[in-house]
Structures are given as C-alpha cells and as structure tokens.
Motif scaffolding. Structure first.
Motif, PDB file in Angstrom:
ATOM      1  N   SER A  30       0.830  -1.212   0.000  1.00  0.00           N
ATOM      2  CA  SER A  30       0.000   0.000   0.000  1.00  0.00           C
ATOM      3  C   SER A  30       0.862   1.259   0.000  1.00  0.00           C
ATOM      4  O   SER A  30       0.562   2.230  -0.694  1.00  0.00           O
ATOM      5  N   ALA A  33       2.260   1.676  -3.444  1.00  0.00           N
ATOM      6  CA  ALA A  33       1.227   2.213  -4.331  1.00  0.00           C
ATOM      7  C   ALA A  33       0.992   3.701  -4.066  1.00  0.00           C
ATOM      8  O   ALA A  33       0.787   4.495  -4.990  1.00  0.00           O
ATOM      9  N   GLY A  34       1.027   4.094  -2.776  1.00  0.00           N
ATOM     10  CA  GLY A  34       0.848   5.504  -2.443  1.00  0.00           C
ATOM     11  C   GLY A  34       1.965   6.371  -2.984  1.00  0.00           C
ATOM     12  O   GLY A  34       1.718   7.469  -3.495  1.00  0.00           O
ATOM     13  N   LEU A  37       1.419   6.719  -6.740  1.00  0.00           N
ATOM     14  CA  LEU A  37       0.348   7.671  -7.037  1.00  0.00           C
ATOM     15  C   LEU A  37       0.776   9.101  -6.749  1.00  0.00           C
ATOM     16  O   LEU A  37       0.438  10.030  -7.491  1.00  0.00           O
ATOM     17  N   PRO A  59      -3.384   5.111   1.051  1.00  0.00           N
ATOM     18  CA  PRO A  59      -3.631   3.692   0.746  1.00  0.00           C
ATOM     19  C   PRO A  59      -3.313   2.761   1.911  1.00  0.00           C
ATOM     20  O   PRO A  59      -4.042   1.785   2.152  1.00  0.00           O
ATOM     21  N   SER A 100      -7.867  12.193  -6.857  1.00  0.00           N
ATOM     22  CA  SER A 100      -6.618  11.548  -6.441  1.00  0.00           C
ATOM     23  C   SER A 100      -6.799  10.795  -5.128  1.00  0.00           C
ATOM     24  O   SER A 100      -6.281   9.688  -4.954  1.00  0.00           O
ATOM     25  N   ALA A 104      -6.364   6.770  -4.407  1.00  0.00           N
ATOM     26  CA  ALA A 104      -5.538   6.242  -3.322  1.00  0.00           C
ATOM     27  C   ALA A 104      -6.344   5.321  -2.407  1.00  0.00           C
ATOM     28  O   ALA A 104      -5.860   4.257  -1.982  1.00  0.00           O
ATOM     29  N   SER A 107      -6.852   1.994  -4.178  1.00  0.00           N
ATOM     30  CA  SER A 107      -5.645   1.175  -4.134  1.00  0.00           C
ATOM     31  C   SER A 107      -5.480   0.516  -2.771  1.00  0.00           C
ATOM     32  O   SER A 107      -5.144  -0.669  -2.673  1.00  0.00           O
ATOM     33  N   ALA A 123      -2.734   1.228  -9.256  1.00  0.00           N
ATOM     34  CA  ALA A 123      -2.032   2.493  -9.017  1.00  0.00           C
ATOM     35  C   ALA A 123      -1.204   2.896 -10.227  1.00  0.00           C
ATOM     36  O   ALA A 123      -1.166   4.077 -10.603  1.00  0.00           O
ATOM     37  N   GLY A 127      -2.155   6.127 -12.295  1.00  0.00           N
ATOM     38  CA  GLY A 127      -1.089   7.124 -12.261  1.00  0.00           C
ATOM     39  C   GLY A 127      -0.598   7.468 -13.649  1.00  0.00           C
ATOM     40  O   GLY A 127      -0.351   8.637 -13.968  1.00  0.00           O
TER      41      GLY A 127
END
Length: 231
Positions: A30, A33-34, A37, A59, A100, A104, A107, A123, A127
């Motif tokens: 996570s 992924a954050g 993004l 996330p 956005s 998040a 995700s 993501a 993105g």
C-alpha cells in the motif's frame, strides 16, 4: 505462537487472525502504491506538501482499515461513519484532489482485500493516465483564456444596475453579474461578474474604461473562479 500475540481480545472462532507477515506485506504494498500515485499525480502539477503526504499514506490507512474489518459488518458500518465524520470536518478540495484521494483509497482497498499485485497495477494504470492527461493539458484549451472573473469596487451611492453593461458588451461576448456584497463597513460595494472576453478584446483598455465609471477604485480581472463548482 507469534500469531496468538497479535490476536484480538474479542476474537471468536469465526474470526481469522491475520499473520504479521501478511499484514506487513499488505502495508508495504500500500505504501508503494501511495508513493507511485504521489509521484504521478504531482508530475507537472503544483499542490501542497500536506496533500502529497496524505496521498502517499492514504492507501496504507485504508488497507489497515479493511484488514481490521475482516468481514465484520458492524465494524464496517462504524468505519464508514468515521470516514463521513472526517469528510464533513474537512475543507473541500478541487476536483483533481478529490479524484486523487479516491484513487488512493481504491488502491488501499484492493491491497487490504489481499490482491497486492492488482493494487500496484491499479495504481500504475491510474497514475499513468493522470500523467498522460497532465501532459496533454486537458481543460487548458485556447478558449479558456477568454473566461474571466471581474471584481469591481464602487462607491455606495453609485447605482450599479446596468452602469457597466455598455462597456462589458463592447469587450465581452457574454457576461453575468453573479455577486454583490458590501465592503469597508458598508461604505463600498463589490460587484463580481463572470464574463467571456471577445478574441479581439484588450484587457487594459477594458480596465481603463471601467475605472472611469467606478471612480478609479479597485478593479480585479482574473481567471474564472470555478472552485465552488470544481466537480
């Protein structure tokens, strides 16, 4: 033995204890992924540092919430109420920022359900699309430069009804008086117009003619303000 240490006080036989390794793996995915993004959203776009940090960690927060709900409907309802409370205690952002944050959260939701590669793929795809739209500068067409918000300050004894219409008709293809409010303890009025300038319009000439009507008080001509209608 290790899993028993991380068990909940109110766990039942129907509750599955999440292994610490799985928990850390979901959190790490996570956070990755954050960061992805955050990097793609900030590309060619300015935003505050607090928004960037929020986008990077959101996330992981959502992932933990989903892991802790663990199929408990009552807990899920309580979590939904908590998120609504945070939403109504927060100032609304632009449409871009809200989108956005939803990406998040999505995700983190996918990661919390255990689909780690899907979370990263989601993501990366969203993105990449965000970066593409930023590169294409969608919404920044040539016609947008003609949309303006005009603020005119006038003395309280001036009847503003239609007083600026002849000037605005000459320089704008369309205009609307959207707001009238008092300022300076009621000694002045501030008019707000939303207008679309003609292609041949000269902004300086427009302001000079308006100054002759409002007693040379403050005039502001800026990009059309659409924050309240950002969605």
């Amino acid at each position: 033995m290790l899993e028993s240490l991380f068990g909940g006080l109110f766990d039942t036989s129907l509750t599955r204890v999440i292994a610490p390794g799985d928990f850390l793996l979901c959190i790490g995915t996570s956070l990755l992924a954050g960061l992805l993004l955050c990097a793609t959203t900030l590309w060619r776009c300015r935003c505050s540092r607090s928004f960037a940090v929020t986008l990077a960690i959101l996330p992981a927060v959502v992932c933990v919430v989903i892991l802790m709900v663990n199929g408990n409907i009552g807990t899920g309802v309580a979590v939904a109420g908590t998120f609504n409370l945070v939403r109504f205690r927060s100032a609304p952002g632009s449409a871009r920022e809200i989108a956005s944050l939803f990406i998040a959260m999505g995700s983190g939701l996918i990661s919390g359900m255990g689909y780690l590669l899907y979370a990263l793929l989601f993501a990366a795809c969203l993105g990449g699309i965000t970066m593409l739209y930023n590169a294409l500068r969608l919404g920044d067409g040539a016609g947008r430069t003609r949309f303006r918000t005009l603020h005119i300050t006038i003395p309280e004894d001036l009847n503003y009804t239609g007083v600026f219409d002849p000037i605005l008709t000459e320089y704008a293809s369309q205009f609307t008086l959207t707001q009238v409010k008092t300022t300076q303890m009621g000694s002045l009025f501030k008019l707000t117009y939303e207008l679309t300038l003609k292609r041949s319009a000269c902004e300086k000439t427009l302001i000079d003619q308006l100054r002759q009507r409002n007693g040379n008080l403050e005039i502001a001509l800026c990009e059309q303000e659409t924050v309240s209608a950002g969605l």
